[in-house]
Enzyme design. Structure first.
Site, PDB file in Angstrom:
ATOM      1  N   ASP A  10       0.850  -1.203   0.000  1.00 26.66           N
ATOM      2  CA  ASP A  10       0.000   0.000   0.000  1.00 26.66           C
ATOM      3  C   ASP A  10       0.882   1.249   0.000  1.00 26.66           C
ATOM      4  O   ASP A  10       2.040   1.204   0.431  1.00 26.66           O
ATOM      5  CB  ASP A  10      -0.995  -0.014   1.172  1.00 26.66           C
ATOM      6  N   GLU A  45      -5.534   3.638   3.971  1.00 28.27           N
ATOM      7  CA  GLU A  45      -6.027   4.263   5.207  1.00 28.27           C
ATOM      8  C   GLU A  45      -7.462   4.758   5.029  1.00 28.27           C
ATOM      9  O   GLU A  45      -8.147   5.056   5.994  1.00 28.27           O
ATOM     10  CB  GLU A  45      -5.123   5.433   5.614  1.00 28.27           C
TER      11      GLU A  45
HETATM   12  C1  LIG Z   1      -3.068  -1.105   9.359  1.00 32.09           C
HETATM   13  C2  LIG Z   1      -3.930   0.062   9.694  1.00 32.09           C
HETATM   14  O1  LIG Z   1      -3.591   0.816  10.578  1.00 32.09           O
HETATM   15  N1  LIG Z   1      -5.042   0.197   8.967  1.00 32.09           N
HETATM   16  C3  LIG Z   1      -6.029   1.205   9.251  1.00 32.09           C
HETATM   17  C4  LIG Z   1      -7.210   1.044   8.324  1.00 32.09           C
HETATM   18  C5  LIG Z   1      -8.238   2.127   8.496  1.00 32.09           C
HETATM   19  C6  LIG Z   1      -9.567   1.831   7.919  1.00 32.09           C
HETATM   20  C7  LIG Z   1     -10.599   2.937   8.062  1.00 32.09           C
HETATM   21  N2  LIG Z   1     -10.122   4.228   7.685  1.00 32.09           N
HETATM   22  C8  LIG Z   1     -11.126   2.976   9.487  1.00 32.09           C
HETATM   23  O2  LIG Z   1     -10.646   3.784  10.287  1.00 32.09           O
HETATM   24  O3  LIG Z   1     -12.026   2.220   9.812  1.00 32.09           O
HETATM   25  C9  LIG Z   1      -6.491   1.099  10.703  1.00 32.09           C
HETATM   26  O4  LIG Z   1      -6.822   2.148  11.283  1.00 32.09           O
HETATM   27  O5  LIG Z   1      -6.529  -0.003  11.278  1.00 32.09           O
END
Ligand SMILES: CC(=O)N[C@@H](CCC[C@H](N)C(=O)O)C(=O)O
Length: 375
Positions: free
Chosen positions: A70, A129
């Site tokens: 990513d 993200e």
């Molecule tokens: C690995 C990581 O930190 N991923 C993010 C993915 C975010 C998804 C979305 N924007 C949300 O906040 O639900 C994470 O915050 O886990």
């Protein structure tokens, strides 16, 4: 003084130019520039929005192995002491995607100079993200044509030492849903609260009530999280706020709990509307499917890691982080793993400083895994 490892240098270059989801123009152009320098007849590049698909053709392919990295950054003001700090105000690679990209470029370089029998597809995915690049990428014509037979990805893990690879079969990352709640009441003079409906008071009360969903409505053995990461509302200190907005995220280990949590949020928000005589709107934004590691490919990878001299396999528990890579391995067998990068500050922190020694470790491990898997 030791020369900088070429992919550490690339990580630092990328660290300077973090961009938010679907705005990764400089990042895409940096990646393209490097990949075009490798290109020959065996390398096929296709742009997809701000991301890229790169296929490195094998000598006698019977399958397509996919590897996804990513590429987006976060809306964080960096506070590290790096001399290669972010040049973009209020943007930072605080989730390690700069390392994810540089490792993928290192692996690609190795695969181009040491071709496999099988084809390898490198996927540089925007907007992990938010709002989510994996699902539209998966549904794109390019990926329908170049559908990998197996697919994997890594994520840096600041809690583990360099040399640690952590994963497990089955559930690795939670189901996620963003959460936006807008409250509209009646503003007015700070000295006349009885003539208003104060949305700061309503919003704060709602934040507290939301916590009871986790402690009282979700089975404690089936974890869930509700985090409100941002509250906005009001205009100045002596005006009662007419509007407030809560922004957050929901995490659940099971899909049933996600349905239940949302139902309870709606009930509580409804209660706030009645109690505070205001209007409320809920928007769930982007939702990510859980990351569920397929058994066969994961176990094979875990056994492979166990045999490697410079890394240690740790069988970890599932985490409440989310990843839209979960969509990609919903129907394609594959897995995700954590890469130890020991940092005193964690993911999404303005002082995240991953140990860059993990970069050559990961390039070597993944290149060897591809030689094992694709020959
Ligand atoms: C690995 C990581 O930190 N991923 C993010 C993915 C975010 C998804 C979305 N924007 C949300 O906040 O639900 C994470 O915050 O886990």
């Amino acid at each position: 003084m030791d020369a900088l490892h070429p992919f550490v240098k690339i990580r630092r270059d990328l660290h300077r130019i973090p961009e938010l989801g679907f705005q990764e123009y400089k990042t895409q152009s940096y990646l393209l520039n490097y990949i075009e320098s490798l290109a020959g007849e065996h390398v096929e590049i296709k742009k997809w929005r701000t991301g890229l698909f790169v296929k490195v053709k094998g000598t006698n392919p019977s399958k397509l192995i996919g590897y996804r990295a990513d590429i987006d950054g976060l809306p964080i003001e960096e506070q590290t002491d790096y001399e290669f700090k972010s040049e973009h105000l209020g943007r930072m690679h605080a989730c390690g995607h700069d390392l994810h990209m540089s490792i993928a470029l290192g692996v690609m370089t190795s695969v181009v100079s040491n071709r496999l029998k099988d084809d390898v597809l490198f996927i540089f995915q925007p907007a992990e993200e938010g709002p989510g690049g994996a699902l539209p990428m998966l549904q794109s014509e390019i990926m329908i044509e170049w559908k990998p037979d197996i697919l994997f990805a890594l994520h840096i893990a600041p809690e583990y030492e360099v040399g640690t690879i952590a994963t497990k079969t089955g559930l690795l990352f939670a189901n996620t849903s963003e959460l936006y709640i807008d409250l509209k009441g009646k503003g007015g003079h700070a000295a006349y609260p009885h003539l208003t409906n104060d949305m700061i008071v309503a919003g704060c009360n709602l934040v507290t009530q939301l916590q009871s969903i986790i402690s009282r409505n979700v089975n404690p053995l089936d974890s869930a999280v509700i985090t409100i990461g941002k509250i906005t509302g009001g205009t100045v200190q002596n005006i009662i706020a007419e509007n407030a907005r809560l922004e957050g995220t929901i995490r659940t280990l099971s899909e049933q709990s996600m349905v239940k949590v949302k139902k309870r949020i709606e009930e509580l928000v409804n209660g706030i509307e009645i109690g505070y005589q205001c209007e409320a709107k809920i928007d769930y934004g982007a939702m990510y499917h859980q990351v569920y590691n397929e058994s066969e490919t994961t176990l094979e990878f875990m056994n492979f890691v166990r045999e490697q001299p410079d890394v240690t396999l740790f069988e970890c528990n599932e985490a409440m982080t989310g990843e839209d890579f979960g969509y990609m391995i919903k129907d394609i067998p594959g897995f995700m793993f954590w890469l130890g990068v020991k940092s005193d500050f964690g993911l999404h922190h303005s002082k995240l400083t991953p140990n860059e020694d993990a970069i050559p470790v990961a390039i070597e491990l993944i290149s060897n895994y591809l030689q094992f898997k694709g020959n």
